[in-house]
Design a protein around this motif. Structure first.
Motif, short mmCIF file in Angstrom:
data_model
loop_
_atom_site.label_atom_id
_atom_site.label_comp_id
_atom_site.label_asym_id
_atom_site.label_seq_id
_atom_site.Cartn_x
_atom_site.Cartn_y
_atom_site.Cartn_z
N PHE A 21 43.27 33.24 36.71
CA PHE A 21 41.94 32.61 36.60
C PHE A 21 40.84 33.64 36.75
O PHE A 21 41.03 34.71 37.33
CB PHE A 21 41.80 31.55 37.68
CG PHE A 21 42.77 30.43 37.51
CD1 PHE A 21 42.55 29.46 36.53
CD2 PHE A 21 43.91 30.34 38.29
CE1 PHE A 21 43.45 28.44 36.34
CE2 PHE A 21 44.82 29.31 38.10
CZ PHE A 21 44.59 28.36 37.12
N GLU A 22 39.68 33.25 36.29
CA GLU A 22 38.51 34.11 36.45
C GLU A 22 38.25 34.28 37.95
O GLU A 22 38.24 33.30 38.69
CB GLU A 22 37.29 33.42 35.83
CG GLU A 22 36.65 34.19 34.71
CD GLU A 22 35.53 33.42 34.07
OE1 GLU A 22 34.38 33.67 34.43
OE2 GLU A 22 35.81 32.56 33.21
N GLY A 23 38.09 35.52 38.35
CA GLY A 23 37.75 35.78 39.75
C GLY A 23 38.93 35.68 40.70
O GLY A 23 38.79 35.83 41.90
N GLN A 24 40.11 35.40 40.17
CA GLN A 24 41.30 35.29 41.04
C GLN A 24 41.67 36.67 41.56
O GLN A 24 41.64 37.66 40.82
CB GLN A 24 42.45 34.71 40.21
CG GLN A 24 43.76 34.56 40.98
CD GLN A 24 44.88 34.05 40.06
OE1 GLN A 24 44.61 33.41 39.05
NE2 GLN A 24 46.11 34.36 40.41
N LYS A 25 42.03 36.74 42.84
CA LYS A 25 42.46 38.02 43.39
C LYS A 25 43.86 38.31 42.84
O LYS A 25 44.76 37.50 42.98
CB LYS A 25 42.48 37.96 44.92
CG LYS A 25 42.57 39.34 45.55
CD LYS A 25 42.77 39.28 47.04
CE LYS A 25 43.13 40.63 47.62
NZ LYS A 25 44.19 41.35 46.90
N LYS A 64 37.92 29.55 34.14
CA LYS A 64 37.48 29.15 35.50
C LYS A 64 38.31 27.98 35.99
O LYS A 64 38.30 26.91 35.41
CB LYS A 64 36.00 28.72 35.46
CG LYS A 64 35.01 29.86 35.47
CD LYS A 64 33.68 29.36 36.05
CE LYS A 64 32.63 30.44 36.03
NZ LYS A 64 32.12 30.70 34.66
N LYS A 65 38.99 28.20 37.08
CA LYS A 65 39.89 27.17 37.55
C LYS A 65 39.15 25.95 38.10
O LYS A 65 39.48 24.81 37.75
CB LYS A 65 40.78 27.75 38.63
CG LYS A 65 41.80 26.76 39.12
CD LYS A 65 42.66 27.38 40.17
CE LYS A 65 43.70 26.39 40.64
NZ LYS A 65 44.41 26.90 41.77
N GLU A 66 38.14 26.18 38.92
CA GLU A 66 37.51 25.05 39.60
C GLU A 66 36.97 24.00 38.63
O GLU A 66 36.94 22.82 38.93
CB GLU A 66 36.43 25.40 40.59
CG GLU A 66 35.73 26.73 40.84
CD GLU A 66 36.10 27.95 40.10
OE1 GLU A 66 35.17 28.46 39.47
OE2 GLU A 66 37.23 28.44 40.14
#
Ligand code: BES
Ligand code: MN
Ligand code: ZN
Length: 477
Positions: A21-25, A64-66
């Motif tokens: 996901f976008e921004g996933q660590k 984006k997951k959320e």
């Protein structure tokens, strides 16, 4: 395509696709430099590849997951990955679902939904290709592999139903006559489903003159296919599903223009949808009573074809003027709907049909039209639709549309208003054959039965629309 679920330790495949996901660590083991060099962020559709521990590794942007965390989101992600996999030369590919689940994930088993989307997206109809592509083997890597495999069972049943529906629709009319359709269904794996087939003689006895006279121009004999799945409580009234089964629609005496004939083998998509639904329901073992009915005909042109202006008495006793022989779907459905109500006294009856070409102008390939006389049924269908890729949108029926179907010399005409409000007037025609106090819905799927180009979960060709929707609807009841 073969799909398996394995735990990370079991993974030996040399190609590994990892959706993130976008921004996933990301995992520390990833080659951060490679990621940095490509500026990979996880945006939907982004891809980078590098070698890691001997694996050809692809990071696959899931977006984006959320914003999109739902069963359907993971299904579509699976479909997008399926499209990508088609471009790879390797036959064995692993897809890592490990990062899809965390304490915030709403979907209980994202890996199962990912697999379902992957499966639907990799459908091919290569029956008539001399050279068939070798099916790929996909391994879904997940820490909860056995749990996901269990969750995939019901989804796999739906996928199977959709595959069978797509296969039926893809067959050209020279290979799939009404009789062939019946034979194909008889050969399917359908436990607890009783199959009954009415032939011309039996339909004559019942007075199904609308259906019989649509078929009268064709050399191929018509049939009424009935599938009974009575796996619910004995005294529970069944839900009846009716699917339009025109194996070829030439228009009849109102012959279609040349361009309108293309793909008219798919005019049995509604029939395929209810057959696919029965496959899914029986594989899942749903404890419900459901009956599927498919009126099967070819609409052809010959000296025995019905004429424009003919008047027939339908099974219901209502007399019908044939204002246009190309409005044949509503004719065969009228008799099938009446038969379904008389024979099964259902609590609800739903028909699904490629009924009017104008649906494509209204909805492109985005929605099927929903017409319904009952608030509860409407809500149930809309709710089921929201959980699947099969999107429906409600359209109105009213007294004015209904009046447009009045005939000068019979009770009703099969075309009204010179084609104005074509979909709504078609629905109003069908409504005349619905008995008092029966909840009825009509789904016009002419817009969504066929994809002209690839979509993630439905490659170019037959979509199998309706199987996921109707199965979900029955499951939720
Ligand atoms: N099978 C067609 C509808 C259709 C057309 C589905 C194009 C998918 C793509 C149906 O039987 C038909 O011919 N409908 C007519 C109705 C008209 C005569 C009132 C139509 O849509 O033109
Ligand atoms: Mn037609
Ligand atoms: Zn048709």
């Amino acid at each position: 395509m073969k799909i398996e679920f394995i735990i990370p330790q079991q993974n030996k495949t040399s190609v590994l696709i990892i959706p993130t996901f976008e921004g996933q660590k990301l995992h520390d083991d990833f080659d951060k430099n490679a990621i940095k060099a490509y500026n990979y962020t996880g945006k939907a559709g982004e891809k980078v590849s590098f070698m890691m521990d001997g694996f050809l590794t692809y990071l696959f942007g899931a977006g984006k997951k959320e914003e999109t965390d739902s069963d359907l989101f993971f299904q579509k992600l699976g479909g997008t990955i399926a499209s990508f996999i088609k471009t790879l030369p390797q036959k064995e590919i692993s897809v890592c679902a490990c990062g899809l689940k965390n304490e915030k994930t709403q979907t209980k088993t994202p890996a199962a939904h990912l697999a379902y989307g992957l499966g639907l997206g990799s459908y091919v109809f290569d029956e008539y290709k001399s050279e068939k592509k070798e099916a790929k083997s996909i391994k879904i890597v997940s820490k909860t592999a056995s749990e996901d495999e269990k969750a995939f069972e019901n989804l796999f049943a739906v996928m199977d139903g959709i595959y069978e529906a797509r296969d039926l629709i893809s067959e050209p009319a020279n290979m799939l006559s009404p009789a062939d359709f019946v034979e194909a269904v008889k050969e399917m794996e359908l436990s607890k489903v009783k199959i009954k087939v009415l032939d011309t003689k039996q339909m004559q006895k019942l007075g199904m003159n609308l259906l019989l006279n649509v078929a009268s121009g064709a050399a191929k004999e018509p049939f009424l296919l009935v599938m009974e799945y009575m796996n619910g409580p004995k005294n529970e009234k069944p839900t009846v599903l009716v699917g339009k089964g025109v194996c070829y629609d030439s228009g009849g005496m109102n012959l279609k223009p040349a361009s309108g004939l293309t793909h008219m083998k798919y005019d049995m998509s509604g029939g395929a949808a209810v057959v696919g639904t029965m496959i899914a329901l029986s594989k899942i073992g749903v404890k419900k009573n459901v009956v599927a009915i498919v009126p099967l005909v070819e609409n052809m042109l010959s000296s025995t074809a019905q004429h424009v202006d003919d008047i027939w008495t339908s099974m219901s006793g209502i007399t019908v003027e044939v204002g246009n022989t190309d409005a044949e779907g509503r004719l065969i459905l009228a008799d099938a709907l009446w038969y379904g109500q008389e024979k099964y006294k259902p609590s609800q009856i739903i028909d699904i049909a490629t009924l009017t070409g104008v649906m494509r102008y209204v909805f492109a390939d985005q929605y099927a039209g929903l017409f319904c006389n009952d608030e509860t049924l409407k809500d149930e269908l809309k709710n089921a639709s929201s959980q699947t890729i099969d999107k429906i949108w409600e359209l109105p029926m009213n007294a004015a549309f209904d009046k447009m179907m009045d005939s000068n010399i019979a009770d009703v005409c099969n075309i009204g208003g010179q084609g104005a409000a074509g979909s709504a007037t078609a629905a109003c025609f069908l409504k005349r054959f619905i008995q008092k106090d029966i909840a009825w819905a009509h789904i016009d799927m002419a817009s969504v039965c066929w994809n002209d180009s690839d979509k993630p979960m439905a490659p170019k060709g037959a979509t199998g629309f309706g199987v996921a929707l109707l199965t979900q609807f029955i499951l939720d009841k």
